[in-house]
Every structure is written in structure tokens, then in C-alpha cells.
Design an enzyme around this catalytic site. Sequence first.
Site, PDB file in Angstrom:
ATOM      1  N   ASP A   1       0.622  -1.112   0.196  1.00 24.87           N
ATOM      2  CA  ASP A   1       0.009  -0.005   0.448  1.00 24.87           C
ATOM      3  C   ASP A   1       1.051   1.183  -0.016  1.00 24.87           C
ATOM      4  O   ASP A   1       0.439   2.446   0.115  1.00 24.87           O
ATOM      5  CB  ASP A   1      -0.977   0.221   1.220  1.00 24.87           C
ATOM      6  CG  ASP A   1      -2.387  -0.617   1.067  1.00 24.87           C
ATOM      7  OD1 ASP A   1      -2.646  -0.673  -0.724  1.00 24.87           O
ATOM      8  OD2 ASP A   1      -2.978  -0.809   1.972  1.00 24.87           O
TER       9      ASP A   1
ATOM     10  N   ASP B   1     -10.245  -7.463  11.341  1.00 25.87           N
ATOM     11  CA  ASP B   1     -10.172  -8.476  11.560  1.00 25.87           C
ATOM     12  C   ASP B   1     -11.120  -9.232  12.117  1.00 25.87           C
ATOM     13  O   ASP B   1     -12.277 -10.117  12.130  1.00 25.87           O
ATOM     14  CB  ASP B   1      -8.721  -8.723  11.737  1.00 25.87           C
ATOM     15  CG  ASP B   1      -8.198  -8.139  12.788  1.00 25.87           C
ATOM     16  OD1 ASP B   1      -9.111  -6.930  13.247  1.00 25.87           O
ATOM     17  OD2 ASP B   1      -7.069  -7.995  13.264  1.00 25.87           O
TER      18      ASP B   1
END
Length: 524
Positions: free
Chosen positions: A135, A461
Site C-alpha cells: 500500500d 479482522d
Amino acid sequence: MAPSQNSLPLHERVWRRNNIKRVMDITVLFFLILLLIYRIVSLNNYGVPWLIAFLCELWLTFNWILVISTKWSPAQSKIYLDRLLQRVPELPPVDMFVTTADPVLEPPIITVNTVLSLLAVDYPANKLACYVSDDGCSPITFYSLVEASKFAKLWVPFCKKYDVRVRAPFRYFSDDKATPNGKNGADLSEFQQEWKTIKDEYEHLCRKIENAVKNSTPFDGDGEFAVFSNTERKNHPTIIKVIWENKEGLSSGLPHLIYVSREKRPMHPHLYKAGAMNVLARVSGVMSNAPYMLNLDCDMFVNDPKIVLHGMCILLDPNTQKEVAFAQCPQYFYDGLKDDPFGNQFVVLFRFVGTGLGGLQGPIYLGTNCFHRRKVIYGLSPHDLENTSILSEKELVRNFGSSREFINTVALALEGTTYAPPQHNLSNSVETANQVAGCGYEHGTGWGSQVGWVYGSTTEDILTGMKMHTRGWKSENHMPDPPAFMGSAPTGGPASMTQQKRWATGLLEILLSKNNPIFGTLFR
Ligand SMILES: O=c1ccn([C@@H]2O[C@H](COP(=O)(O)OP(=O)(O)O[C@H]3O[C@H](CO)[C@@H](O)[C@H](O)[C@H]3O)[C@@H](O)[C@H]2O)c(=O)[nH]1
Ligand SMILES: [Mn+2]
């Protein structure tokens, strides 16, 4: 009658004896309740401060009840590796994901070590593909991976020949003793010579990467790196590079290594790690489409080279295939401060609460050190396994987006009949991979809600794992000794407070959203 070899499980949940802890926990609860009674009885004598103390202790007691019920029957899984190797002649492919986001905060050499430890696992190399999501869109990260793949050609055979346990070279060479791992009859002097060569090569790799970091822009407009020119971190097209392809399909070769930097544009939210994971799911879908996935943060490395086999013991077990969505290993950290004054090792969270949840529906997904099933990531519930009707083309497009090539791979993954697309050249799928990694691809689809990593919380998550639990899946807590993965945790107070704040925010976002676990349990 003794059960036949084939019906024996590949893994089992083992419950820990817990009676002493239970007695202690209940005793604490008993005293908390006495304290509350005392506060209520004498409330009239003291007034407001007393009332505030009462409310705080009431909250503590409520929390304590939650904690003891979570820890009541701790469990972890026990695996039977020999049964797996005997019974499963053809191991399935596994796609391995590494995410990195910032070449300054997450130095490329750390990511390189994570990748090297993954490339060297004990698993047929022709069944593995490693995808690195960057990223940071950093040519230095890309360059480091290219150099690392060259070093891997020496490192991986060395690790396998001498059965090296810690296959992240920075940890392996931090112990300066050139002693083989007791592998049968290894010739000591030959080992030492090879050890020295590999160590020199590793140091050479480190120097190259350090130099690249120092001269920050050496790559402009140059060959392979031309694509990085005129890119900004948050404004650039997709860059996908096949760094290494195991073209001959050699089981003793090196796994595929693919660099992925998804498209980013200023007006498009990039959705942080969850966004990156969804791109990895799609890109790997069109390239290798393995039915299983392992994902690691760039600051974790493989500490037990058999761990992919362990993961397969849990996910391939015929007895629990229709129940268990993912296998989660706890996070352990190297180089922690003595006595862990800031609680950075998260012992309570990973070892006590984690094993406690392991005895219930299963541990939460921790974002790293986890094996997933692709079809569960694609939104399948246990109930869908019974229900054989396959999604129509229209539904597939609505959920997964408009790439026909990708949809074909999704259909295969959901059916679970074929492991991977027929053998093909990875480079042929780069164009489609570019398309599905575009920042507009998810628009109007089910990504981030019905399929993939779920958006809407900084702790994506927890949210993603919880959604699987809500759909009825279980998960398994796997804690081998030595630990399967090791990583680095913030060492100072301020850094860990920032992390804790981010996690607290993420959990609150979940609590206040429609994905709240209370609703999930009541109205599933
Ligand atoms: O825009 C982003 C932001 C982060 N990351 C990656 O996400 C991972 C985790 O980020 P980090 O900053 O290290 O967060 P931690 O608090 O250390 O991570 C813990 O908490 C996260 C949120 O709950 C989980 O995703 C992680 O797996 C878990 O280890 C790293 O590999 C990052 O490179 C991205 O790929 N893109
Ligand atoms: Mn981290």
C-alpha cells in the site's frame, strides 16, 4: 472395533484442565459481589462519590463475569501430521498473503524476511504462491523483493537441506553459532562453509536494500521500475509484477512471488488493510485460486516451517470440514521488554482469552497468522454447503464484480470441485489481475459486506471473523510449541497506547454497528 485409519481425525480439540483457575476466578467474583453489597448497604452514609465507586465496581464485576465465562473451558487444537501425510497424497494449493503499507515505518528488510520465511516453508513449492500487497507503492519495496527472490534461490535449499527451524534470515543469523540443526549425519565443515556463504549473501542483500533506502529515488524511469515513476502513494495505477514464477511446477523449487500495489486515487477511499486484503483475494483468485489462504502482516515471520501442514491438518480434516472456517495461531513477539511493563506481549489476550474462546465457537480472527478457506471468504455459510444450488451468473456479478475471468474462478472456488485453474502462465492473468485490483472495481458489489474482508471498522479482522461466526462457522485455536509465527510489537508506552486506542475505536465501531455480535447472536 478399533476405528479404521481413515476415520481417525487429523486434528482434535484438547481441553485444558482448569479447576484451580476456576476456583480463583470465582473467589474473586465472590469478593466483588460482597463489595457491591457493602456499597449498596452503606450508600446513604456517603453520597455521590460512593455511588460513582459503586457504578465503576459494578462495571468491573460485569466485565469479570464476561471474562470468566470466556475462560471457563480453554481449548487448543492438537494436530496429527503423520496422518495427513499418509492420507492426503496430493496436498492442496495455498495462497500466502503479506501486507505492507509504509516503507519507512515497516522497513523493506522486515517485509523481505517475512516473505523469505514463507517461501521456505516445508510444503510442495508448486502448491504455493506468495502475494505481497504494497500500500506504500514503493519502488524500494519492489526492488527489495526482487533482490530477495534471488537470495531465496540459495536460502530456501539451504534451509531445507539443514532443516533450519527459523527461516527468517535476520533471526537465524542473529544467533551467531554455525551449528546445524542435528540433521542426520550433516557434515559439520561443509555446513559451516555453506553457512558462511549464505550469511555473506544475506549481508550483501541487506546492504543493497539499505543503499536503496538511502538514495531514495534511484529507480525513476528505469526498466522494470519505470511504472513507479510519476506515482504518488495515494495516486497511482495498479502495479502487479510477477517477480518469480515456478514455471516448471517443481515441488522442490521456489513458490511464485507476486508484487501487488492496488490502484489508489484521491477521491476513492482505500479502506486500509481490509481493502488491501480484498484486492489480494481477487488478484490471487485470477492467478492461482488456491482453496486455502494464509495471511501474515509484514512484521510477522514463520517460526515453524511445518506450519502450513499444520494448517492443512485442521482445514482438511473430513470430520470438521463443514464446520471450521479458519485456523488461528496466536501472536508471539520477539525482543519484548523484560517483564513486559506495558503489556505489549498481550499474554492475557492471546493466551488466556484466546484459548478460552478456543473452547467455545473458536478464537477471533486476529488479522495475521491465520489460515482461511477461500470459499468462506467468498461468503459461503455452512448451510450453503448442503444447499447445492449454485449462484446464478447475475448473483455472482452482483456480489463479486463484473470481471468474467474472475467470476469463473469464483464459481470454481465456491464449488470446491477444482483446486486451481488449469496450469497456465501467471503472466497471462496479469491483465485481469490489474482490472480486479482497480479502485473502482468494488463499486456496487458485495465486497466488504457480503464477501471478503468486511469494511466499517479499523479492526477489520475482528469484524471479518465475527461475521463468519455469525454465519455459523467455528474456528480453531492452534498454538504449537515453539510458536508458529513470531513478530514485533511496539516496545514503548506511547506506541502501544496508539495501537490500543486504534483497537478500542475499532471494537466500539463494531459494537455500535449492525454487525454488533449481540444482534448477530439474536437474529442470525
Ligand atoms: O492501509 C493499510 C494499513 C495497514 N496495512 C497492513 O496491515 C497490517 C497491520 O497493520 P499494523 O499497523 O501493523 O497494525 P497492528 O495494530 O500492529 O495490527 C493488528 O491489528 C490490526 C487491526 O485489528 C490487524 O489487522 C493486524 O493483523 C493485527 O496484527 C500491516 O501489515 C500493514 O502493513 C495495509 O496493508 N494497508
Ligand atoms: Mn503490527
